[in-house]
Enzyme design. Structure first.
Site, PDB file in Angstrom:
ATOM      1  CG  ASP A  30       1.425  -1.532   6.788  1.00  0.00           C
ATOM      2  OD1 ASP A  30       2.423  -2.240   6.569  1.00  0.00           O
ATOM      3  OD2 ASP A  30       0.628  -1.166   5.887  1.00  0.00           O
ATOM      4  CG  ASN A  87       6.904 -10.041   3.832  1.00  0.00           C
ATOM      5  OD1 ASN A  87       6.757 -11.144   4.344  1.00  0.00           O
ATOM      6  ND2 ASN A  87       5.943  -9.132   3.817  1.00  0.00           N
ATOM      7  N   GLY A  93       7.814 -11.687  -0.849  1.00  0.00           N
ATOM      8  CA  GLY A  93       6.700 -10.729  -0.888  1.00  0.00           C
ATOM      9  C   GLY A  93       7.094  -9.321  -0.487  1.00  0.00           C
ATOM     10  CD  GLN A  94      12.371  -6.392   0.995  1.00  0.00           C
ATOM     11  OE1 GLN A  94      13.056  -7.380   0.722  1.00  0.00           O
ATOM     12  NE2 GLN A  94      12.856  -5.329   1.606  1.00  0.00           N
ATOM     13  CG  HIS A 100       9.552  -3.254   6.044  1.00  0.00           C
ATOM     14  ND1 HIS A 100      10.214  -3.116   4.851  1.00  0.00           N
ATOM     15  CD2 HIS A 100       8.433  -3.987   5.784  1.00  0.00           C
ATOM     16  CE1 HIS A 100       9.524  -3.742   3.896  1.00  0.00           C
ATOM     17  NE2 HIS A 100       8.445  -4.291   4.440  1.00  0.00           N
ATOM     18  CG  HIS A 102       5.172  -6.482   8.096  1.00  0.00           C
ATOM     19  ND1 HIS A 102       4.228  -5.716   7.451  1.00  0.00           N
ATOM     20  CD2 HIS A 102       6.113  -6.770   7.163  1.00  0.00           C
ATOM     21  CE1 HIS A 102       4.579  -5.551   6.183  1.00  0.00           C
ATOM     22  NE2 HIS A 102       5.719  -6.185   5.975  1.00  0.00           N
TER      23      HIS A 102
HETATM   24  P1  AMP Z   1       6.386  -5.428   2.368  1.00  0.00           P
HETATM   25  O1  AMP Z   1       5.357  -5.805   1.336  1.00  0.00           O
HETATM   26  O2  AMP Z   1       6.716  -6.502   3.351  1.00  0.00           O
HETATM   27  O3  AMP Z   1       7.608  -4.832   1.705  1.00  0.00           O
HETATM   28  O4  AMP Z   1       5.698  -4.307   3.257  1.00  0.00           O
HETATM   29  C1  AMP Z   1       5.620  -2.979   2.901  1.00  0.00           C
HETATM   30  C2  AMP Z   1       4.560  -2.396   3.777  1.00  0.00           C
HETATM   31  O5  AMP Z   1       4.730  -0.984   3.803  1.00  0.00           O
HETATM   32  C3  AMP Z   1       3.136  -2.650   3.313  1.00  0.00           C
HETATM   33  O6  AMP Z   1       2.429  -3.339   4.343  1.00  0.00           O
HETATM   34  C4  AMP Z   1       2.566  -1.254   3.048  1.00  0.00           C
HETATM   35  O7  AMP Z   1       1.228  -1.141   3.415  1.00  0.00           O
HETATM   36  C5  AMP Z   1       3.470  -0.392   3.908  1.00  0.00           C
HETATM   37  N1  AMP Z   1       3.651   0.980   3.476  1.00  0.00           N
HETATM   38  C6  AMP Z   1       4.109   1.415   2.282  1.00  0.00           C
HETATM   39  N2  AMP Z   1       4.188   2.751   2.259  1.00  0.00           N
HETATM   40  C7  AMP Z   1       3.789   3.185   3.480  1.00  0.00           C
HETATM   41  C8  AMP Z   1       3.645   4.472   4.093  1.00  0.00           C
HETATM   42  N3  AMP Z   1       3.940   5.590   3.426  1.00  0.00           N
HETATM   43  N4  AMP Z   1       3.190   4.526   5.357  1.00  0.00           N
HETATM   44  C9  AMP Z   1       2.878   3.399   6.033  1.00  0.00           C
HETATM   45  N5  AMP Z   1       3.010   2.170   5.520  1.00  0.00           N
HETATM   46  C10 AMP Z   1       3.439   2.058   4.269  1.00  0.00           C
END
Ligand code: AMP
Ligand code: ZN
Length: 114
Positions: A30, A87, A93-94, A100, A102
């Site tokens: 991340d 999420n 909180g998505q 994905h 985490h």
């Molecule tokens: P969510 O808020 O659960 O949808 O998580 C999205 C996650 O994607 C966040 O933790 C961001 O930091 C991560 N994220 C978004 N774009 C990228 C990227 N290009 N490379 C790595 N992580 C990313």
């Protein structure tokens, strides 16, 4: 080019620190890590969220969770423990609407989450 940031990442259009991949799944760091280890495990095929999964995605979902445990083991989290979070939707909180998981570890996780 896809409008989905994680599809672009799968296509190689944007860089990522990839830690594992196979035919169906991709795991990468991340970019805004919330723990000493913070990986994202995604399907290579676009699915928006766990809520958008269908019966046909059953095996994929199982594979993604097993991939979470695999990358956790690779990062030496198997003994100490870790958290797997997906999420879902606005209240969940998505922010990226490509499914994905985490994988967070390397420190103690509080409960309940914020
Ligand atoms: P969510 O808020 O659960 O949808 O998580 C999205 C996650 O994607 C966040 O933790 C961001 O930091 C991560 N994220 C978004 N774009 C990228 C990227 N290009 N490379 C790595 N992580 C990313
Ligand atoms: Zn996508």
């Amino acid at each position: 080019m896809s409008s989905c940031i994680f599809c672009r990442l799968v296509e190689g259009g944007i860089p990522a620190k990839i830690v594992y991949q196979d035919e169906q799944a991709l795991a990468f760091e991340d970019r805004n890590a919330q723990a000493p280890v913070h990986l994202l495990v995604i399907p290579k095929r676009h699915v928006a969220s766990v809520q958008d999964c269908q019966e046909r995605d059953q095996a994929l979902l199982g594979h993604l969770l097993l991939t979470c445990s695999k990358v956790a083991r690779m990062k030496n989290l198997a003994e100490s423990g870790y958290r797997v979070v997906t999420n879902t939707g606005t209240d969940g909180g998505q922010t990226v609407f490509h499914l994905h998981f985490h994988v967070l570890g390397g420190r103690h996780m509080a409960w309940p989450p914020g």
